[in-house]
Write a protein that holds these residues in place. Sequence first.
Motif, PDB file in Angstrom:
ATOM      1  N   UNK A 120       0.817  -1.209   0.000  1.00 56.44           N
ATOM      2  CA  UNK A 120       0.000   0.000   0.000  1.00 56.44           C
ATOM      3  C   UNK A 120       0.856   1.267   0.000  1.00 56.44           C
ATOM      4  N   UNK A 121       2.088   1.155   0.441  1.00 55.31           N
ATOM      5  CA  UNK A 121       3.012   2.289   0.448  1.00 55.31           C
ATOM      6  C   UNK A 121       3.672   2.374  -0.923  1.00 55.31           C
ATOM      7  N   UNK A 122       2.931   2.922  -1.865  1.00 46.56           N
ATOM      8  CA  UNK A 122       3.321   2.927  -3.272  1.00 46.56           C
ATOM      9  C   UNK A 122       3.111   4.305  -3.876  1.00 46.56           C
ATOM     10  N   UNK A 123       3.957   4.661  -4.824  1.00 45.96           N
ATOM     11  CA  UNK A 123       3.826   5.929  -5.546  1.00 45.96           C
ATOM     12  C   UNK A 123       4.061   5.687  -7.032  1.00 45.96           C
ATOM     13  N   UNK A 124       3.751   6.703  -7.833  1.00 46.28           N
ATOM     14  CA  UNK A 124       4.115   6.655  -9.244  1.00 46.28           C
ATOM     15  C   UNK A 124       5.631   6.715  -9.374  1.00 46.28           C
ATOM     16  N   UNK A 125       6.148   6.140 -10.430  1.00 46.80           N
ATOM     17  CA  UNK A 125       7.595   6.084 -10.636  1.00 46.80           C
ATOM     18  C   UNK A 125       8.224   7.469 -10.727  1.00 46.80           C
ATOM     19  N   UNK A 126       7.444   8.487 -11.112  1.00 41.27           N
ATOM     20  CA  UNK A 126       8.001   9.834 -11.235  1.00 41.27           C
ATOM     21  C   UNK A 126       7.700  10.709 -10.027  1.00 41.27           C
ATOM     22  N   UNK A 127       7.258  10.083  -8.932  1.00 35.15           N
ATOM     23  CA  UNK A 127       6.968  10.839  -7.711  1.00 35.15           C
ATOM     24  C   UNK A 127       8.088  10.680  -6.690  1.00 35.15           C
ATOM     25  N   UNK A 128       7.905  11.339  -5.552  1.00 36.38           N
ATOM     26  CA  UNK A 128       8.900  11.330  -4.479  1.00 36.38           C
ATOM     27  C   UNK A 128       8.364  10.596  -3.260  1.00 36.38           C
ATOM     28  N   UNK A 129       9.264  10.269  -2.348  1.00 37.46           N
ATOM     29  CA  UNK A 129       8.875   9.661  -1.078  1.00 37.46           C
ATOM     30  C   UNK A 129       7.973  10.636  -0.335  1.00 37.46           C
ATOM     31  N   UNK A 130       6.783  10.218   0.062  1.00 35.62           N
ATOM     32  CA  UNK A 130       5.847  11.156   0.695  1.00 35.62           C
ATOM     33  C   UNK A 130       6.198  11.458   2.147  1.00 35.62           C
ATOM     34  N   UNK A 131       5.611  12.519   2.664  1.00 37.15           N
ATOM     35  CA  UNK A 131       5.686  12.784   4.097  1.00 37.15           C
ATOM     36  C   UNK A 131       4.911  11.686   4.825  1.00 37.15           C
ATOM     37  N   UNK A 132       5.433  11.159   5.922  1.00 33.62           N
ATOM     38  CA  UNK A 132       4.716  10.096   6.636  1.00 33.62           C
ATOM     39  C   UNK A 132       3.421  10.615   7.249  1.00 33.62           C
ATOM     40  N   UNK A 133       2.381   9.774   7.159  1.00 35.34           N
ATOM     41  CA  UNK A 133       1.078  10.157   7.695  1.00 35.34           C
ATOM     42  C   UNK A 133       0.829   9.579   9.086  1.00 35.34           C
ATOM     43  N   UNK A 134       1.615   8.583   9.470  1.00 39.75           N
ATOM     44  CA  UNK A 134       1.402   7.952  10.769  1.00 39.75           C
ATOM     45  C   UNK A 134       2.701   7.268  11.200  1.00 39.75           C
ATOM     46  N   UNK A 135       2.652   6.650  12.378  1.00 41.84           N
ATOM     47  CA  UNK A 135       3.842   6.009  12.934  1.00 41.84           C
ATOM     48  C   UNK A 135       4.317   4.848  12.064  1.00 41.84           C
ATOM     49  N   UNK A 136       3.367   4.145  11.438  1.00 38.05           N
ATOM     50  CA  UNK A 136       3.753   3.017  10.588  1.00 38.05           C
ATOM     51  C   UNK A 136       4.574   3.489   9.397  1.00 38.05           C
ATOM     52  N   UNK A 137       4.188   4.604   8.803  1.00 38.03           N
ATOM     53  CA  UNK A 137       4.953   5.125   7.671  1.00 38.03           C
ATOM     54  C   UNK A 137       6.295   5.697   8.127  1.00 38.03           C
ATOM     55  N   UNK A 138       6.333   6.284   9.312  1.00 35.23           N
ATOM     56  CA  UNK A 138       7.609   6.758   9.859  1.00 35.23           C
ATOM     57  C   UNK A 138       8.558   5.600  10.061  1.00 35.23           C
ATOM     58  N   UNK A 139       8.040   4.498  10.626  1.00 29.76           N
ATOM     59  CA  UNK A 139       8.876   3.315  10.846  1.00 29.76           C
ATOM     60  C   UNK A 139       9.354   2.742   9.509  1.00 29.76           C
ATOM     61  N   UNK A 140       8.446   2.710   8.539  1.00 32.61           N
ATOM     62  CA  UNK A 140       8.801   2.162   7.229  1.00 32.61           C
ATOM     63  C   UNK A 140       9.913   2.973   6.580  1.00 32.61           C
ATOM     64  N   UNK A 141       9.831   4.299   6.662  1.00 31.22           N
ATOM     65  CA  UNK A 141      10.858   5.140   6.052  1.00 31.22           C
ATOM     66  C   UNK A 141      12.193   4.980   6.773  1.00 31.22           C
ATOM     67  N   UNK A 142      12.142   4.799   8.071  1.00 32.22           N
ATOM     68  CA  UNK A 142      13.377   4.577   8.811  1.00 32.22           C
ATOM     69  C   UNK A 142      13.999   3.244   8.413  1.00 32.22           C
ATOM     70  N   UNK A 143      13.163   2.193   8.338  1.00 35.64           N
ATOM     71  CA  UNK A 143      13.669   0.875   7.960  1.00 35.64           C
ATOM     72  C   UNK A 143      14.238   0.896   6.546  1.00 35.64           C
ATOM     73  N   UNK A 144      13.554   1.563   5.644  1.00 35.88           N
ATOM     74  CA  UNK A 144      13.958   1.593   4.238  1.00 35.88           C
ATOM     75  C   UNK A 144      15.076   2.593   3.962  1.00 35.88           C
ATOM     76  N   UNK A 145      15.458   3.385   4.977  1.00 33.64           N
ATOM     77  CA  UNK A 145      16.531   4.353   4.786  1.00 33.64           C
ATOM     78  C   UNK A 145      16.152   5.470   3.824  1.00 33.64           C
ATOM     79  N   UNK A 146      14.922   5.976   3.964  1.00 35.94           N
ATOM     80  CA  UNK A 146      14.403   6.966   3.030  1.00 35.94           C
ATOM     81  C   UNK A 146      14.052   8.267   3.738  1.00 35.94           C
ATOM     82  N   UNK A 147      14.122   9.358   2.973  1.00 36.00           N
ATOM     83  CA  UNK A 147      13.730  10.671   3.467  1.00 36.00           C
ATOM     84  C   UNK A 147      12.614  11.221   2.594  1.00 36.00           C
ATOM     85  N   UNK A 148      11.591  11.827   3.217  1.00 33.69           N
ATOM     86  CA  UNK A 148      10.511  12.422   2.425  1.00 33.69           C
ATOM     87  C   UNK A 148      11.071  13.445   1.429  1.00 33.69           C
TER      88      UNK A 148
END
Length: 461
Positions: free
Chosen positions: A296-324
């Motif tokens: 469900x944490x998916x974007x178009x190929x020409x988009x950017x990493x989104x701002x996290x909307x909740x703790x689950x997305x914050x954790x996911x970005x930390x695990x994946x080593x990504x910055x909004x």
Amino acid sequence: MGKTLFEKVWDNHKVSDLPGGGTLLYIDRHLVHEVTSPQAFDGLREAGRKVRRPDLTFATVDHNVPTDGREIDDRTLSGKQLAALDRNAKEFGVPLFGYDDPRQGIVHIIGPELGLTLPGLTMVCGDSHTSTHGAFGALAFGIGTSEVEHVLATQTLRAAKKPMTLRVSANGRLGAGVTAKDIILAIIRKLGAGGATGYVVEYAGDAITSLPMSGRMTICNMSIEMGARAGMVAPDDITFEYIDQGRPYAPHGEDFNRMVDHARTLPTDSGATFDREEHLDVNALKPQVSWGTTPAMTVDIDQSIPEPHDAAEERAQMYMGLKPGTPVSELDINTVFIGSCTNSRIEDLRIAAGLIQGRKVAEGVRAMVVPGSASVRALAEQEGLDDVFKDAGFEWHRAGCSMCLGMNGDILRPQQRSASTSNRPYEGRQGPGSRTHLVSPLTAAATALTGRLTDPREFMN
């Protein structure tokens, strides 16, 4: 009142209502593999029971087989599991497509290609992606090990609760570089990782009915990733043409005609109602790429990493080593994996090879192709696809689940990033600390050529 496709198949297989609620269902096909079956066979042995219908039970090895050419080592977990399934299949009279059998492959690839998967059947397997077989108008879902034993012993399944019905209508025309994988990622992105929990999903609309069976199987395969119990597509002439290809277990002659006549009664009646309806317009759909730890944490190929909307997305970005704010097209990839029960059919290999032909894998990228079955591998080699991949710098593997679940030696090292045609980007799914981005075979092929997540349309004129 009319009935839905799901309701027709469910009602046709209902044996009885159970005391205290639930339903006993008759099961037409039981598919077995080496990982979730040993305890079930042990349970039968301890109880002194036989397999009720060995002629309706089919076993293969897929999850934990080595795909890189290594010999089976009986001292390893893989070797022990394969040996146990071989013993159990012989003792209980179950057909087994073993490691060197030309019919061997991922359970959800070989079921359709052998003609085991047919419209209107109930099918179960100790694997969540059994939903794949719903592409034929079958009711197919994964079960647990205790349920595997119950089906082996009785050829029935105790269903605790009848699922609700959800129709997802996808309409429009897919643009260049956009595939069935992008449709299902977009659907999960819209509904959420738990958005179909408690439902059986029927996929409809011209974007679905225009797909070949390979695409429909990809769609149904990932139904489980939004919590659905199963996914289904109504059978039609495309379904029948696929089955009528000399598949060894499919009906032939008058039996085939009777199957078709019955299958034509299965599509949802015009007066039927669903508990819920959802819609997707695919006209403007772009190639999709997952960025997080659920599809469900998916974007178009020409988009950017989104701002996290909740703790689950914050954790996911930390695990994946990504910055909004980081464009996904700037993410470097260590490994490209084309395979799994989602995207390892011959059609998937053909479209990937078509983009790759005459080009080279980017320096420093490990790129691998793992056909879904020995038959797919053999056909690809007949067509010269293996040479296309190998000339470009891809590894060409034997059939198996491989890097989809990091169980068999094909794994990422911690913090390595993959572009994968599989179905789950969960934490550690492809190895401890692995970082997985789900993509289509076309996007995976383009990514292999650049070393970063890449829009396949960059290579398509």
